[in-house]
Scaffold this motif. Structure first.
Motif, PDB file in Angstrom:
ATOM      1  N   ALA A   1    -112.011   5.567  41.022  1.00  0.00           N
ATOM      2  CA  ALA A   1    -112.003   6.794  41.220  1.00  0.00           C
ATOM      3  C   ALA A   1    -113.156   7.318  40.011  1.00  0.00           C
ATOM      4  O   ALA A   1    -112.863   7.511  38.970  1.00  0.00           O
ATOM      5  N   ALA A   2    -114.294   8.090  40.681  1.00  0.00           N
ATOM      6  CA  ALA A   2    -115.403   8.794  39.703  1.00  0.00           C
ATOM      7  C   ALA A   2    -114.766   9.707  38.686  1.00  0.00           C
ATOM      8  O   ALA A   2    -115.122   9.484  37.617  1.00  0.00           O
ATOM      9  N   ARG A   3    -113.958  10.732  39.114  1.00  0.00           N
ATOM     10  CA  ARG A   3    -113.835  11.926  38.291  1.00  0.00           C
ATOM     11  C   ARG A   3    -112.846  11.149  37.341  1.00  0.00           C
ATOM     12  O   ARG A   3    -112.914  11.447  35.843  1.00  0.00           O
ATOM     13  N   ALA A   4    -111.680  10.442  37.488  1.00  0.00           N
ATOM     14  CA  ALA A   4    -110.853   9.809  36.879  1.00  0.00           C
ATOM     15  C   ALA A   4    -111.322   8.891  35.793  1.00  0.00           C
ATOM     16  O   ALA A   4    -110.899   8.918  34.548  1.00  0.00           O
ATOM     17  N   ALA A   5    -112.539   8.110  36.197  1.00  0.00           N
ATOM     18  CA  ALA A   5    -112.930   7.197  35.333  1.00  0.00           C
ATOM     19  C   ALA A   5    -114.009   8.041  34.036  1.00  0.00           C
ATOM     20  O   ALA A   5    -113.982   7.604  33.023  1.00  0.00           O
ATOM     21  N   ALA A   6    -114.371   9.358  34.403  1.00  0.00           N
ATOM     22  CA  ALA A   6    -115.154   9.914  33.778  1.00  0.00           C
ATOM     23  C   ALA A   6    -114.415  10.656  32.593  1.00  0.00           C
ATOM     24  O   ALA A   6    -114.747  10.598  31.151  1.00  0.00           O
ATOM     25  N   ASP A   7    -113.393  11.551  33.045  1.00  0.00           N
ATOM     26  CA  ASP A   7    -112.683  12.402  31.892  1.00  0.00           C
ATOM     27  C   ASP A   7    -111.097  12.248  32.170  1.00  0.00           C
ATOM     28  O   ASP A   7    -110.356  12.956  31.601  1.00  0.00           O
TER      29      ASP A   7
ATOM     30  N   ALA B   1    -104.614  14.237  34.978  1.00  0.00           N
ATOM     31  CA  ALA B   1    -104.142  14.028  36.453  1.00  0.00           C
ATOM     32  C   ALA B   1    -104.074  12.431  36.855  1.00  0.00           C
ATOM     33  O   ALA B   1    -103.605  11.736  37.853  1.00  0.00           O
ATOM     34  N   GLY B   2    -105.340  11.746  36.579  1.00  0.00           N
ATOM     35  CA  GLY B   2    -105.909  10.677  36.836  1.00  0.00           C
ATOM     36  C   GLY B   2    -105.837  10.404  38.334  1.00  0.00           C
ATOM     37  O   GLY B   2    -106.517  11.281  38.884  1.00  0.00           O
ATOM     38  N   ARG B   3    -105.453   9.432  38.829  1.00  0.00           N
ATOM     39  CA  ARG B   3    -105.411   9.245  40.479  1.00  0.00           C
ATOM     40  C   ARG B   3    -104.403   9.908  41.012  1.00  0.00           C
ATOM     41  O   ARG B   3    -103.224   9.844  40.674  1.00  0.00           O
ATOM     42  N   VAL B   4    -104.598  10.853  41.835  1.00  0.00           N
ATOM     43  CA  VAL B   4    -103.640  11.633  42.431  1.00  0.00           C
ATOM     44  C   VAL B   4    -103.136  11.180  44.019  1.00  0.00           C
ATOM     45  O   VAL B   4    -104.007  10.872  44.623  1.00  0.00           O
TER      46      VAL B   4
END
Length: 215
Positions: A63-69, A156-159
């Motif tokens: 997951a790109a967003r979770a991997a970024a922040d 939130a990480g992976r939702v």
């Protein structure tokens, strides 16, 4: 804890965020009495950052967003207020863990004082929904009709959303948070309710103490 005065730009920002997400804009329904800034202990912030790093590492390939922040969000959480926090300059936390959810959550974290729920700690995207979810907290509100809401940074990480099947056994534990009630999301907006499994993923930043204006 420290109180933010009217001249503080931080107070203005928090007040705008709080009021703009109240949803009931046709009348003045809430009045903010005071806003306090939480000065978290260094070890509390370190745990939060360590959890974010763990989520980023785990999500790097998925997951790109979770991997970024870590998929960090700003969320609301209602809590009972049973002490005069912020009143007449009082900024010390009380030790009534059984009744004062605000002080207990800031001092000890969000479990078990955040309330038992099988999916984790409930957070919301809007202050209006958090207010609606805070009926139990209101029962322990302090004299004068004030209620309290925590404004928090949340990893939130992976939702896991309602349309995820999650049937495969290997997917168990692959999600860091769970999307809540579909009905609430349809009224308040996408991903309105989010249940966070690990309390280290939640860092309280501000306490908004407010009262509801009678109709």
């Amino acid at each position: 804890m420290s109180e933010l005065g009217p001249e503080d730009s931080g107070r203005n920002i928090v007040e705008i965020i709080f009021k703009s997400s109240w949803q009931k804009r046709d009348r003045p329904i809430c009045q903010i009495d005071r806003i306090l800034k939480v000065h978290n202990a260094a070890r509390t912030v370190a745990r939060f950052e360590a959890y974010r790093d763990a989520v980023r590492t785990r999500c790097r390939a998925t997951a790109a967003r979770a991997a970024a922040d870590g998929n960090e969000l700003l969320r609301f959480h209602p809590a009972a207020l049973a002490c005069p926090l912020g009143l007449n300059g009082a900024t010390s936390l009380c030790d009534d863990d059984d009744s004062c959810g605000v002080c207990a959550a800031i001092r000890h974290g969000f479990a078990p004082w955040a309330g038992a729920h099988p999916l984790g700690v409930r957070t919301t995207a809007s202050s209006g929904r958090a207010h609606d979810c805070g009926a139990a907290a209101a029962a322990a509100q302090q004299a004068g009709g004030c209620r309290a809401m925590l404004v928090c940074r949340v990893i939130a990480g992976r939702v896991r959303r309602n349309d995820d099947d999650g049937g495969a056994e290997e997917e168990e534990g692959a999600f860091d948070s769970v999307a809540g009630d579909e009905a609430a999301s349809s009224v308040y907006g996408n991903l309105e309710e989010l249940f966070v499994a690990n309390p280290r993923a939640i860092l309280p930043c501000f306490v908004v103490i407010y009262r509801v204006v009678p109709e």
